[in-house]
Design a protein around this motif. Structure first.
Motif, PDB file in Angstrom:
ATOM      1  N   ALA A   2       0.830  -1.194   0.000  1.00  0.00           N
ATOM      2  CA  ALA A   2       0.000   0.000   0.000  1.00  0.00           C
ATOM      3  C   ALA A   2       0.871   1.254   0.000  1.00  0.00           C
ATOM      4  O   ALA A   2       1.950   1.281   0.593  1.00  0.00           O
ATOM      5  CB  ALA A   2      -0.909   0.002   1.228  1.00  0.00           C
ATOM      6  N   ARG A   3       0.406   2.275  -0.680  1.00  0.00           N
ATOM      7  CA  ARG A   3       1.126   3.543  -0.699  1.00  0.00           C
ATOM      8  C   ARG A   3       1.035   4.195   0.674  1.00  0.00           C
ATOM      9  O   ARG A   3      -0.005   4.141   1.345  1.00  0.00           O
ATOM     10  CB  ARG A   3       0.519   4.496  -1.726  1.00  0.00           C
ATOM     11  CG  ARG A   3       0.564   4.003  -3.152  1.00  0.00           C
ATOM     12  CD  ARG A   3       0.153   5.114  -4.104  1.00  0.00           C
ATOM     13  NE  ARG A   3      -1.097   5.750  -3.719  1.00  0.00           N
ATOM     14  CZ  ARG A   3      -1.486   6.960  -4.141  1.00  0.00           C
ATOM     15  NH1 ARG A   3      -0.713   7.657  -4.926  1.00  0.00           N
ATOM     16  NH2 ARG A   3      -2.646   7.460  -3.761  1.00  0.00           N
ATOM     17  N   GLU A   4       2.125   4.838   1.089  1.00  0.00           N
ATOM     18  CA  GLU A   4       2.103   5.612   2.325  1.00  0.00           C
ATOM     19  C   GLU A   4       1.653   7.030   1.985  1.00  0.00           C
ATOM     20  O   GLU A   4       2.365   7.782   1.326  1.00  0.00           O
ATOM     21  CB  GLU A   4       3.485   5.648   2.968  1.00  0.00           C
ATOM     22  CG  GLU A   4       3.499   6.449   4.276  1.00  0.00           C
ATOM     23  CD  GLU A   4       4.888   6.595   4.864  1.00  0.00           C
ATOM     24  OE1 GLU A   4       5.018   7.270   5.900  1.00  0.00           O
ATOM     25  OE2 GLU A   4       5.843   6.044   4.277  1.00  0.00           O
ATOM     26  N   LEU A   5       0.471   7.368   2.445  1.00  0.00           N
ATOM     27  CA  LEU A   5      -0.080   8.679   2.109  1.00  0.00           C
ATOM     28  C   LEU A   5       0.501   9.752   3.016  1.00  0.00           C
ATOM     29  O   LEU A   5       0.571   9.588   4.232  1.00  0.00           O
ATOM     30  CB  LEU A   5      -1.601   8.666   2.242  1.00  0.00           C
ATOM     31  CG  LEU A   5      -2.357   7.746   1.274  1.00  0.00           C
ATOM     32  CD1 LEU A   5      -3.861   7.885   1.501  1.00  0.00           C
ATOM     33  CD2 LEU A   5      -1.992   8.049  -0.164  1.00  0.00           C
ATOM     34  N   LYS A   8      -4.148  13.441   2.585  1.00  0.00           N
ATOM     35  CA  LYS A   8      -5.422  12.878   2.145  1.00  0.00           C
ATOM     36  C   LYS A   8      -6.521  13.914   2.367  1.00  0.00           C
ATOM     37  O   LYS A   8      -6.677  14.444   3.475  1.00  0.00           O
ATOM     38  CB  LYS A   8      -5.760  11.605   2.924  1.00  0.00           C
ATOM     39  CG  LYS A   8      -7.096  10.981   2.504  1.00  0.00           C
ATOM     40  CD  LYS A   8      -7.393   9.704   3.251  1.00  0.00           C
ATOM     41  CE  LYS A   8      -8.724   9.102   2.803  1.00  0.00           C
ATOM     42  NZ  LYS A   8      -9.031   7.860   3.533  1.00  0.00           N
ATOM     43  N   GLU A  28      -5.375  12.467  -2.971  1.00  0.00           N
ATOM     44  CA  GLU A  28      -4.378  11.808  -2.139  1.00  0.00           C
ATOM     45  C   GLU A  28      -2.995  12.036  -2.750  1.00  0.00           C
ATOM     46  O   GLU A  28      -2.840  12.042  -3.971  1.00  0.00           O
ATOM     47  CB  GLU A  28      -4.643  10.302  -2.056  1.00  0.00           C
ATOM     48  CG  GLU A  28      -5.937   9.934  -1.347  1.00  0.00           C
ATOM     49  CD  GLU A  28      -6.163   8.434  -1.296  1.00  0.00           C
ATOM     50  OE1 GLU A  28      -7.069   8.001  -0.552  1.00  0.00           O
ATOM     51  OE2 GLU A  28      -5.450   7.692  -2.015  1.00  0.00           O
ATOM     52  N   ALA A  30       0.980  10.542  -2.159  1.00  0.00           N
ATOM     53  CA  ALA A  30       1.819   9.564  -1.464  1.00  0.00           C
ATOM     54  C   ALA A  30       3.187  10.157  -1.157  1.00  0.00           C
ATOM     55  O   ALA A  30       3.635  11.106  -1.804  1.00  0.00           O
ATOM     56  CB  ALA A  30       1.975   8.310  -2.313  1.00  0.00           C
ATOM     57  N   ARG A  31       3.843   9.600  -0.174  1.00  0.00           N
ATOM     58  CA  ARG A  31       5.211  10.021   0.141  1.00  0.00           C
ATOM     59  C   ARG A  31       6.103   9.817  -1.087  1.00  0.00           C
ATOM     60  O   ARG A  31       6.100   8.758  -1.704  1.00  0.00           O
ATOM     61  CB  ARG A  31       5.752   9.220   1.323  1.00  0.00           C
ATOM     62  CG  ARG A  31       7.128   9.681   1.802  1.00  0.00           C
ATOM     63  CD  ARG A  31       7.577   8.900   3.021  1.00  0.00           C
ATOM     64  NE  ARG A  31       6.706   9.115   4.168  1.00  0.00           N
ATOM     65  CZ  ARG A  31       6.790  10.155   4.995  1.00  0.00           C
ATOM     66  NH1 ARG A  31       7.706  11.090   4.787  1.00  0.00           N
ATOM     67  NH2 ARG A  31       5.958  10.269   6.009  1.00  0.00           N
ATOM     68  N   GLU A  33       5.815  11.206  -3.971  1.00  0.00           N
ATOM     69  CA  GLU A  33       5.097  11.363  -5.238  1.00  0.00           C
ATOM     70  C   GLU A  33       5.076  12.830  -5.653  1.00  0.00           C
ATOM     71  O   GLU A  33       4.923  13.726  -4.834  1.00  0.00           O
ATOM     72  CB  GLU A  33       3.665  10.846  -5.093  1.00  0.00           C
ATOM     73  CG  GLU A  33       2.856  10.902  -6.377  1.00  0.00           C
ATOM     74  CD  GLU A  33       1.430  10.413  -6.201  1.00  0.00           C
ATOM     75  OE1 GLU A  33       0.860   9.916  -7.182  1.00  0.00           O
ATOM     76  OE2 GLU A  33       0.894  10.530  -5.088  1.00  0.00           O
ATOM     77  N   GLY A 174       6.780  14.327  -0.715  1.00  0.00           N
ATOM     78  CA  GLY A 174       5.606  14.420  -1.560  1.00  0.00           C
ATOM     79  C   GLY A 174       5.503  15.858  -2.042  1.00  0.00           C
ATOM     80  O   GLY A 174       5.767  16.789  -1.283  1.00  0.00           O
ATOM     81  N   ASP A 190       4.463  12.988 -11.629  1.00  0.00           N
ATOM     82  CA  ASP A 190       4.063  11.589 -11.777  1.00  0.00           C
ATOM     83  C   ASP A 190       2.592  11.492 -12.186  1.00  0.00           C
ATOM     84  O   ASP A 190       2.200  10.602 -12.927  1.00  0.00           O
ATOM     85  CB  ASP A 190       4.234  10.832 -10.456  1.00  0.00           C
ATOM     86  CG  ASP A 190       5.672  10.801  -9.977  1.00  0.00           C
ATOM     87  OD1 ASP A 190       6.560  10.515 -10.794  1.00  0.00           O
ATOM     88  OD2 ASP A 190       5.905  11.064  -8.781  1.00  0.00           O
TER      89      ASP A 190
END
Length: 236
Positions: A2-5, A8, A28, A30-31, A33, A174, A190
């Motif tokens: 799972a992605r670490e958000l 959010k 959302e 992610a870290r 991203e 992020g 991304d």
């Protein structure tokens, strides 16, 4: 896995009087991203950024941000009566280490030799690099960029693109980049999100390796311009 958000937002609504600038918005990040947010003027892009930065809490819905947040605005907002290095560490609580931290951050943006300069002696691109150093010296988990290249000339903007990409690769926060520039978003992000009518109306995932060229994303560029309501010159 799972992605670490790192951020959010769910069901976010922001009103100014009777007008809802943001309406039931979900997003959302992610870290590590890099996300770019596009939208027409007045669509609420900077409003969302201010909310994520904790500068506006009068909202409805869920807003959750993990860790430290830094912001670089379109205007560098440097204090003219403080030397460059003191602007970099402004508000930072690192007694006794301020100068060393500032010099390290300035070195990363290629301005170590300007530590003792006055802000009025800097070019527009140099002042914006100081603003980036000030954001990065805090080692943010989430870096918010509010049209940071909008006031720069074309050549300086291209150099800043490469610098920001290099800094992101090195630190891996992020990132949410608010911009009007479709090509800028396609080169850096991304994911590209398009904001309209107060919510995310389109999402484009970019898979090409870095560094990129605009020819990598001709089809996506056409789609993003169409999302923004621009079709006549979308393939130009």
């Amino acid at each position: 896995m799972a992605r670490e958000l790192i951020a959010k937002v769910h069901g976010l609504t922001k009103r100014f009087g009777d007008r809802a600038v943001l309406s039931c918005l979900d997003i959302e990040i992610a870290r590590g991203e890099f996300v770019a947010l596009l939208g027409r003027s007045g669509s609420g892009k900077s409003t969302l950024l201010r909310i994520l930065a904790g500068l506006d809490s009068a909202v409805e819905g869920e807003v959750r941000v993990e860790g430290k947040v830094s912001v670089a605005f379109q205007q560098p907002r440097l204090l003219p009566w403080r030397r460059v290095w003191r602007n970099v560490v402004l508000g930072l609580r690192e007694r006794g280490r301020d100068r060393a931290l500032a010099e390290r951050a300035l070195g990363e943006v290629q301005l170590a030799a300007h530590a003792d300069a006055w802000p009025r002696t800097l070019s527009g691109g140099e002042a914006q690099r100081v603003s980036l150093a000030r954001a990065l010296v805090r080692e943010p988990d989430l870096l918010l960029l509010d049209e940071p290249f909008g006031a720069l000339d074309a050549l300086t903007r291209l150099a800043m693109h490469r610098l920001v990409e290099d800094l992101w690769t090195e630190h891996r926060p992020g990132v949410l980049l608010v911009t009007h520039d479709v090509d800028e978003a396609l080169l850096l992000a991304d994911r590209v999100l398009v904001l309209g009518e107060g919510r995310i109306v389109a999402e484009h995932v970019l898979g090409h390796a870095r560094p990129r060229t605009l020819s990598d994303h001709i089809d996506v560029r056409t789609s993003v311009l169409a999302d923004l309501g621009v079709t006549e010159y979308a393939t130009a």
